[in-house]
Design an enzyme around this catalytic site. Structure first.
Site, mmCIF file in Angstrom:
data_model
loop_
_atom_site.group_PDB
_atom_site.id
_atom_site.type_symbol
_atom_site.label_atom_id
_atom_site.label_comp_id
_atom_site.label_asym_id
_atom_site.label_seq_id
_atom_site.Cartn_x
_atom_site.Cartn_y
_atom_site.Cartn_z
ATOM 1 N N VAL A 11 1.997 -10.643 -13.140
ATOM 2 C CA VAL A 11 1.391 -11.884 -13.618
ATOM 3 C C VAL A 11 0.756 -12.694 -12.489
ATOM 4 O O VAL A 11 -0.275 -13.357 -12.690
ATOM 5 C CB VAL A 11 2.433 -12.739 -14.383
ATOM 6 C CG1 VAL A 11 3.549 -13.212 -13.462
ATOM 7 C CG2 VAL A 11 1.765 -13.928 -15.062
ATOM 8 N N CYS A 96 4.699 -3.572 5.469
ATOM 9 C CA CYS A 96 3.727 -3.182 4.457
ATOM 10 C C CYS A 96 2.555 -4.159 4.446
ATOM 11 O O CYS A 96 1.390 -3.749 4.394
ATOM 12 C CB CYS A 96 4.399 -3.139 3.089
ATOM 13 S SG CYS A 96 3.274 -2.723 1.754
ATOM 14 N N CYS A 191 8.509 -3.055 -1.320
ATOM 15 C CA CYS A 191 7.086 -2.939 -1.605
ATOM 16 C C CYS A 191 6.680 -1.484 -1.822
ATOM 17 O O CYS A 191 6.942 -0.615 -0.984
ATOM 18 C CB CYS A 191 6.316 -3.528 -0.426
ATOM 19 S SG CYS A 191 4.549 -3.543 -0.617
#
Length: 397
Positions: A11, A96, A191
């Site tokens: 979202v 990451c 991640c």
């Protein structure tokens, strides 16, 4: 502006698209794809891509999939596994962001755009040509700690449109805009590992090797574990022993031994002085530019062999900031952090994230080398320490 938007299927990044689209920017959506450690496709990625495709169609925007599988496993997960094998605690999410999202992606794709936007909860401010990383309006969702190793060049090219919004407002915007992922839960875990269980990942990569669990106060063996790499300092869950709670307070890599102490109030779990190295300043060195510290600079001592400044810091991903003193050591490479309150679970290999005294800006980060004391007083109540093996970190959605 011509903006590359990194979308994840969540979202947050979807609301970034909605917000920037309504502001009239020229957007191009990108999804970074990483496969699993056994070379197979990640089923959660298929769901993510489907949602990203729906968002792209809704706004009539192009979407490209950027495969960075080899780069991720050769860099981020190699760092994580090497750190774990050394008996330390890694932070793959930070690597990451630095190496993959704002490293390889920026070098190959993002650099072709005016800016790159993501759904991180953080802010970017520019003053006199220098870019500063500001904390988010929502302290629970703030993700500046995940960004504390990126470079000034990387920071200067980024947009974080959600930095001034609380999560509830992001959800409201998503619902009003009719976004297909408005009700989707936030992603949990490391991640790009998707739904992969972290312990299962370590088991595949490093195997198992039984070793003793030792009560540090008595030296008595009270159980067995499957490998020190499954455990981190401050860990409470996953020990599977009766009579708890037990906390991991030390590891012996050579002997594959894990030392525990009984209860959250155990003296061995606490300390307020630790050493850090590999300091990385995001914008300016506050020892040379104390004005970034605000009003607190008057309380700083920047001369002599042990210059020090007042800071706030975090050593775990949570909303709580701790006040402290950061002292630069004579070697110029290492620093000491003295905390105003004793904190639990200081783990070598973790990062200390350094903030201004007013908590408004993230100054940078350093790797925790070692704890210098363990005391038993002036403790401040805090939530139980996060267990990396439980996948506690919330990724940007």
């Amino acid at each position: 502006m011509k903006i590359a938007v990194l979308v994840s299927g969540g979202v947050d990044s979807a609301v970034v698209v909605d917000k920037l689209y309504k502001e009239g920017h020229d957007l191009h959506l990108f999804y970074i794809r990483i496969g699993t450690d056994n070379g197979e496709g990640d089923c959660s990625a298929e769901e993510d891509i489907e949602l990203c495709t729906l968002i792209a169609h809704k706004y009539g925007l192009p979407l490209d999939i950027v495969p960075l599988h080899e780069e991720y496993w050769d860099n981020v997960m190699k760092y994580a596994l090497d750190t774990v094998k050394a008996g330390l605690t890694p932070h793959p999410d930070m690597m990451c962001n630095k190496i993959i999202k704002f490293g390889y992606f920026e070098e190959r794709v993002g650099c072709k755009f005016d800016k790159t936007a993501t759904g991180h909860y953080a802010r970017v401010e520019e003053r006199d040509g220098i870019y500063y990383l500001g904390t988010a309006a929502d302290p629970v969702k703030d993700q500046t700690d995940f960004l504390a190793r990126i470079s000034q060049k990387q920071l200067s090219h980024l947009l974080f449109p959600l930095g001034d919004l609380p999560k509830k407002e992001v959800r409201r915007i998503a619902e009003e805009a009719g976004l297909p992922n408005a009700g989707r839960k936030d992603s949990q875990g490391i991640c790009f590992l998707g739904k992969i269980n972290y312990n299962d990942f370590l088991r595949r990569q490093l195997g198992t090797r039984k070793g003793p669990v030792i009560e540090i106060e008595t030296g008595r063996k009270i159980g067995e574990h499957e490998g020190y790499w499954f455990h981190t300092i401050g860990q409470r869950k996953g020990l599977n022993m009766s009579g708890g709670p037990w906390y991991v307070v030390r590891k012996n890599v050579r002997d594959n031994a894990v030392y525990v102490s009984h209860g959250f109030e155990a003296e061995k779990s606490y300390g307020n002085l630790f050493e850090v190295g590999e300091m990385h300043w995001l914008s300016v060195d506050p020892f040379q530019h104390p004005e970034v510290l605000g009003a607190a600079q008057a309380d700083s001592e920047l001369t002599g062999t042990h210059p020090h400044i007042r800071i706030t810091f975090k050593n775990r991903h949570n909303p709580r900031f701790t006040e402290g003193i950061l002292t630069r050591q004579p070697d110029g490479e290492t620093y000491r952090v003295e905390s105003a309150d004793e904190i639990q679970g200081i783990a070598p290999g973790q990062f200390a994230i350094i903030y201004t005294p007013d908590k408004r800006y993230c100054l940078g980060s350093a790797v925790i080398n070692r704890q210098l004391n363990r005391r038993h007083k002036n403790r401040k109540d805090a939530p139980h320490p996060a267990d990396p093996a439980d996948g506690n970190c919330t990724r940007e959605a």
